[in-house]
Structures are given as structure tokens and as C-alpha cells.
Design a protein around this motif. Structure first.
Motif, short mmCIF file in Angstrom:
data_model
loop_
_atom_site.label_atom_id
_atom_site.label_comp_id
_atom_site.label_asym_id
_atom_site.label_seq_id
_atom_site.Cartn_x
_atom_site.Cartn_y
_atom_site.Cartn_z
N GLU A 27 0.63 -0.93 -0.31
CA GLU A 27 0.21 0.09 -0.44
C GLU A 27 0.74 1.26 0.35
N HIS A 28 1.80 1.16 0.74
CA HIS A 28 2.87 2.21 0.57
C HIS A 28 4.08 2.04 0.70
N ALA A 29 4.23 1.21 -0.91
CA ALA A 29 5.73 1.83 -1.16
C ALA A 29 5.73 2.81 -1.44
N ALA A 30 4.94 3.40 -1.90
CA ALA A 30 5.93 4.88 -2.29
C ALA A 30 5.36 5.96 -1.70
N THR A 31 4.49 5.29 -0.31
CA THR A 31 4.90 6.91 0.15
C THR A 31 5.91 7.69 1.30
N VAL A 32 5.76 8.47 1.36
CA VAL A 32 7.06 9.07 1.83
C VAL A 32 7.46 9.08 3.35
N MET A 33 9.10 8.89 4.04
CA MET A 33 8.72 9.50 5.18
C MET A 33 10.07 9.69 5.74
N PRO A 34 9.96 10.29 7.18
CA PRO A 34 11.72 10.49 6.79
C PRO A 34 12.45 9.40 7.51
N HIS A 51 11.35 12.43 -6.00
CA HIS A 51 12.85 12.63 -6.25
C HIS A 51 13.70 11.87 -5.78
N SER A 52 13.80 12.60 -4.79
CA SER A 52 14.95 11.47 -3.38
C SER A 52 14.73 10.10 -3.54
N VAL A 53 13.98 9.41 -3.14
CA VAL A 53 13.43 7.96 -2.44
C VAL A 53 13.62 7.67 -4.33
N ALA A 54 13.06 7.96 -5.52
CA ALA A 54 12.68 7.25 -6.59
C ALA A 54 14.25 7.09 -7.19
N SER A 55 14.97 8.28 -6.47
CA SER A 55 16.40 7.66 -7.12
C SER A 55 17.36 6.83 -6.78
N ARG A 56 16.49 6.25 -5.62
CA ARG A 56 17.57 5.21 -4.74
C ARG A 56 17.60 3.69 -4.71
N VAL A 57 17.61 3.88 -6.27
CA VAL A 57 17.59 2.35 -6.80
C VAL A 57 18.36 1.06 -6.83
N SER A 58 19.31 1.49 -6.18
CA SER A 58 20.21 0.59 -5.85
C SER A 58 19.62 -0.58 -5.11
N PHE A 59 20.23 -2.18 -4.98
CA PHE A 59 19.71 -2.81 -5.03
C PHE A 59 19.34 -3.42 -3.60
N GLY A 60 17.85 -3.35 -3.37
CA GLY A 60 17.56 -3.14 -1.29
C GLY A 60 17.22 -1.42 -1.24
N PRO A 78 10.33 3.49 -4.73
CA PRO A 78 9.01 2.76 -4.52
C PRO A 78 8.78 1.03 -5.90
N LEU A 79 10.40 1.64 -7.03
CA LEU A 79 10.09 0.53 -8.14
C LEU A 79 10.62 -0.35 -7.54
N ARG A 80 11.95 -0.25 -6.27
CA ARG A 80 12.40 -1.16 -5.66
C ARG A 80 11.54 -1.95 -4.33
N VAL A 81 10.69 -1.13 -3.81
CA VAL A 81 10.05 -1.71 -2.85
C VAL A 81 9.00 -3.17 -3.69
N ARG A 82 8.69 -2.87 -4.61
CA ARG A 82 7.41 -2.95 -5.31
C ARG A 82 7.92 -4.96 -5.87
N GLU A 83 8.93 -4.16 -6.08
CA GLU A 83 9.99 -5.89 -6.69
C GLU A 83 10.02 -6.72 -5.10
N GLN A 84 10.25 -5.93 -4.26
CA GLN A 84 10.80 -6.78 -2.78
C GLN A 84 9.53 -6.93 -1.77
N VAL A 85 8.32 -6.57 -2.29
CA VAL A 85 6.45 -7.38 -1.92
C VAL A 85 7.03 -8.05 -2.76
N ALA A 86 6.84 -8.25 -4.14
CA ALA A 86 6.69 -9.56 -4.38
C ALA A 86 8.06 -10.54 -4.31
N ALA A 87 8.96 -10.50 -3.99
CA ALA A 87 9.44 -11.25 -3.78
C ALA A 87 9.74 -12.15 -2.09
#
Ligand code: ARG
Length: 461
Positions: free
Chosen positions: A146-153, A431-440, A444-453
Motif C-alpha cells: 500500500e505504501h510503496a511510494a509513501t515518503v517518510m523521513p 525525487h530523492s526516494v525514486a532515485s534510490r534504485v540500488s538493490f535493496g 518505490p520501484l524496488r519496494v514493489r519488487e521486494q514486496v513480490a519477492a
């Protein structure tokens, strides 16, 4: 009964207190199902080995079935005089079937009996806990999706560090709980050998078949050494150690819920179902369940310590000290069951305040790293120098009482002339969170992958 010569002075008092310190029935009655199952397996083996007649064996197995029903229907009268669950069950069996009951204990001792019962009990507890932890992972994964793209500190030192996604934070706990499940599964493998047939300590002269009883009780094998079989409680320690680590994970999450629900944070809100009010302060909505999970972690760790300390000085083989192994283990299992269920409930219940989280995500110059990274990428600056530039921008913004992205381009260029309008874009938390695409990473993109995994790894199969 007291001796008539000195009984008035001695025997009754000590006998009563002796019975009180010695009797374990008040707590070890919880082993009744395992005790009956173990006795039935032992009995079948004795018949199979022609140590017992079929007629006696049938009477014993069926009599034990009746004892089970009496216990489960609440009719059974537990007796302190009979000390423990093993003697209580056997005495009732004798009332039901007569002399044949006395043959059940052939080639067996309470020492291997209790070791077997307790292993069976802890094994069941591990299986139950694994299911409960899976349920908690399910709840966390649902919120993560639900909150794959919800930004928090994100915090380090509890100081605002960098923006992260709420889903990423939930998945961190899914990983921890996954390792807890792994530790319990590992402990189960080592636990899953059968002590039955160790007898008192030396084995027995009867032609028993320990492989048969082990298989009947779903153990992988009989334990190799009869002294070891009746002497160790490492399986109980390992269970409590794994639970202690798990409890620490639950406690940290509980602590976060306590912080997050406070009026100063308001990151999440718990409903009436998981909060209590105050009898004096009408505005209060206290996260008691989270606080109690945090508190009960102390008991779990304490129980592990209690049994470690019991065991540390015991010579082989059995000592009565080991009867004190049960209450800590039962308390740990009960506490974990309650804490995991309460945590699962709260994770499902909490309302995630996305707007507040987003506003908080940018507070405290959390995207300073992003501007430094931009300087490295676009201006080919060494990271150490870029760090300095970003630090100077923070200092400038702080002196003006604004955020970095509220500085004018001129002001930014006074710090570093290479900075362009384009640099401003990287200061946005999304922008900041979207840029953190390194493995793990937290994107949001990685979180959705991690949810499936995580679903595939922990919830399916
Ligand atoms: N109630 C005892 C326990 O839990 C059973 C074993 C008793 N053995 C003995 N030798 N007294 O340890």
C-alpha cells in the motif's frame, strides 16, 4: 503420614513443604497431550518387540485415550501427591485398566519421558510460532505494498537522515521476522531427535527399538547418546534464544509505534481498538499494546537467562533442577504468542498519515545528500568536496531560516557557481526516494519488487 513418635514435631511440616516444592503438576499438566502420545508410541514399540502382550498393549493405548478425553473435558482430577503429569496420567491409567498399567513404564524412566514430552511440546510451539510470524509478515507486506511510494523521513541517531518509503521500512521488519523464522526452523532441526529409550541415563537391557519410537513421534532419529538424551535442555535454550531475538525485533517496532503515534510525530494513528484512554486526560490515546510488547521482551530475555543459569552448573545426567525448565519456556511461548498477535493486529489497524509523513520527510535538510550526489554526477566533483558544498547550502538555508530548496539560484550559486536550476529538482523528497534504485534500496520501484519477492519467499508454499 507422620510417625507417631516424632511426627508432631517434624514429619507433617516438611512433608507438606516438600510436596509443594517438588510438585510440578500445576504447570507441567500442559504436557499432557505430548505425554500420552509418547506413552502410546513407547507402548506400541514394547508390543512390537514382544516385551508386552498385545492385550496389555491395547488396554494401555485405549486407557490412555480415555485419560486424554478426561483431561480435555475437564473431568480429570490432578493430584499434587502424584507430583507431575507423568505420574498423574499413569496413576489414572492404573485406575482404569488395572495392573497392565504398571507395565507401561518398562524400559523407560521419567527422565527420558519428560525429555521426550518437552521436546514434542517445544516442537509444537515452534510450529505455532512460525505460523503466527508468517501472519505478521503478511500484515507487514500488505502495508508495504500500500505504501510503496509513501515518503517518510528515515533516521539515524533518531535525527532526520534521508527520505525513505514507508513500504521500505515495513519490509525491513519482514526481513528480520524472516530470519527469526529461520532461526526457529534451524532450532527445530537440532531439536528433532528423540531421547525416548535413554531410560534413566544408561539405556536399558530390554530389546527396545528406538528407531521405531522416534519415527512414531515424527522425530528424524533417536538421540545417539542416552546420557545426553536425558541431560540436555539446549533445545529449550535455543528456542528461547530465538524467541528473545524475535522479541527484540518486536520491541523495536513497538518502540517505533510509540514514537510514531505521539502528538509530536503523528506518523501513524492507532484506532480505538488498539489504544486506551486516560482517566484524567481526555485527549489521550495511549498505545498500550505497543508498550506492553516492548515491556514483555524483558520477560522473554529473563526467562532465557533463568534457564541458562539453571543449567550452567549441572553435572550429567538428570538433576531435579531441570524440572524448572518448563515455566520459563511456557512463559516465553505464551508471551510470544500474545505479542506477535498484538503486533499483527496493530500493523493492520494503524492509519498511515501520508501527508504528515511527506512533510516530515523533507524537514531537517534530508535531501542534502541528493544535492551532493548531483554535484558529483553533473559537475564531476569528488564526493568529499560535494559534501562540503551541500553542507554550506544547509548552513546558508539554516541562517535564513528556510529549506535548501527555498534558496534562490543566486544564493545557491554563491556557494557553488556550477549549480543550475536543474539541481533544484533533486531536492524534492519524491525525487530523492525514486532515485534510490540500488538493490535493496528505498525506491518505490524496488519496494514493489521486494514486496513480490517477500510474498514468494515467506507467504507462499
Ligand atoms: N517432573 C520431572 C521433571 O520435570 C520429571 C522427571 C523426574 N525424574 C526424576 N528422576 N525425579 O523433570
Amino acid at each position: 503420614a507422620a510417625s507417631s513418635m516424632w511426627g508432631g514435631r517434624f514429619a507433617v511440616g516438611p512433608a507438606a513443604i516438600m510436596s509443594r516444592i517438588n510438585a510440578s503438576i500445576d504447570f507441567d499438566k500442559r504436557l499432557y497431550a505430548q505425554d500420552i502420545r509418547g506413552s502410546q508410541a513407547h507402548c506400541r514399540m514394547l508390543v512390537r518387540q514382544k516385551i508386552l502382550t498385545e492385550a496389555d498393549g491395547d488396554a494401555i493405548v485405549q486407557g490412555l485415550e480415555q485419560v486424554r478425553q478426561e483431561i480435555e473435558s475437564g473431568q480429570f482430577r490432578f493430584s499434587h501427591e502424584l507430583e507431575d503429569i507423568h505420574m498423574n496420567v499413569e496413576a489414572r491409567l492404573a485406575e482404569l485398566i488395572g495392573e497392565a498399567a504398571g507395565r507401561l513404564h518398562t524400559a523407560r524412566s521419567r527422565n527420558d519421558q519428560v525429555a521426550t514430552d518437552f521436546r514434542l511440546w517445544v516442537r509444537d510451539a515452534i510450529d505455532g510460532m512460525d505460523g503466527a510470524l508468517k501472519g505478521l509478515q503478511q500484515a507487514l507486506i500488505t502495508r508495504a505494498e500500500e505504501h510503496a511510494a509513501t515518503v517518510m523521513p528515515g533516521f539515524t541517531h533518531l535525527q532526520a537522515a534521508q527520505p525513505v518509503t514507508f513500504g521500505h521500512h515495513m519490509l525491513a521488519y519482514v526481513e528480520m521476522i524472516g530470519r527469526d523464522r529461520g532461526r526457529l526452523a534451524d532450532a527445530r532441526v537440532r531439536l528433532n531427535e528423540c531421547p525416548l529409550g535413554s531410560a534413566a541415563l544408561a539405556g536399558t537391557s530390554f530389546p527396545i527399538d528406538r528407531h521405531f519410537t522416534a519415527a512414531q513421534l515424527d522425530f528424524a532419529a533417536p538421540m545417539n547418546n542416552s546420557l545426553d538424551g536425558v541431560s540436555d535442555r539446549d533445545f529449550a535454550l535455543e528456542f528461547m534464544a530465538a524467541c528473545s531475538i524475535c522479541a527484540v525485533h518486536l520491541s523495536r517496532l513497538a518502540e517505533e509505534l510509540v514514537i510514531w503515534t505521539s502528538a509530536q510525530f503523528r506518523f501513524v494513528t492507532l484506532s480505538d481498538a488498539f489504544t486506551t484512554g486516560s482517566s484524567i486526560m481526555p485527549q489521550k490515546r495511549n498505545p498500550d499494546a505497543a508498550e506492553l510488547i516492548r515491556a514483555k521482551t524483558g520477560r522473554v530475555i529473563g526467562d532465557l537467562n533463568a534457564l541458562l543459569i539453571v543449567m550452567k552448573g549441572l553435572p550429567l545426567a538428570y538433576s531435579k533442577d531441570m524440572q524448572d525448565d518448563k515455566e520459563p519456556v511456557f512463559e516465553v511461548a505464551d508471551t510470544m504468542e500474545l505479542s506477535i498477535a498484538a503486533m499483527t493486529g496493530m500493523i493492520g489497524d494503524m492509519k498511515v498519515n501520508t501527508l504528515i509523513l511527506k512533510a516530515a520527510a523533507g524537514a531537517g535538510f534530508t535531501t542534502a545528500t541528493d544535492i551532493a550526489d548531483w554535484c558529483v554526477r553533473e559537475l564531476k566533483m569528488p564526493f568529499r568536496r560535494a559534501h562540503h558544498v551541500a553542507g554550506s547550502l544547509v548552513k546558508l538555508a539554516e541562517s535564513k531560516g528556510c529549506d535548501i530548496d527555498q534558496l534562490s539560484l543566486d544564493e545557491m550559486q554563491s556557494v557553488e557557481p556550477g549549480i543550475t536550476e536543474q539541481a533544484r529538482a533533486v531536492l524534492a523528497v519524491d525525487h530523492s526516494v525514486a532515485s534510490r534504485v540500488s538493490f535493496g534500496g528505498t525506491a518505490p520501484l524496488r519496494v514493489r519488487e521486494q514486496v513480490a519477492a517477500a510474498r514468494a519467499k515467506w507467504l507462499e508454499g
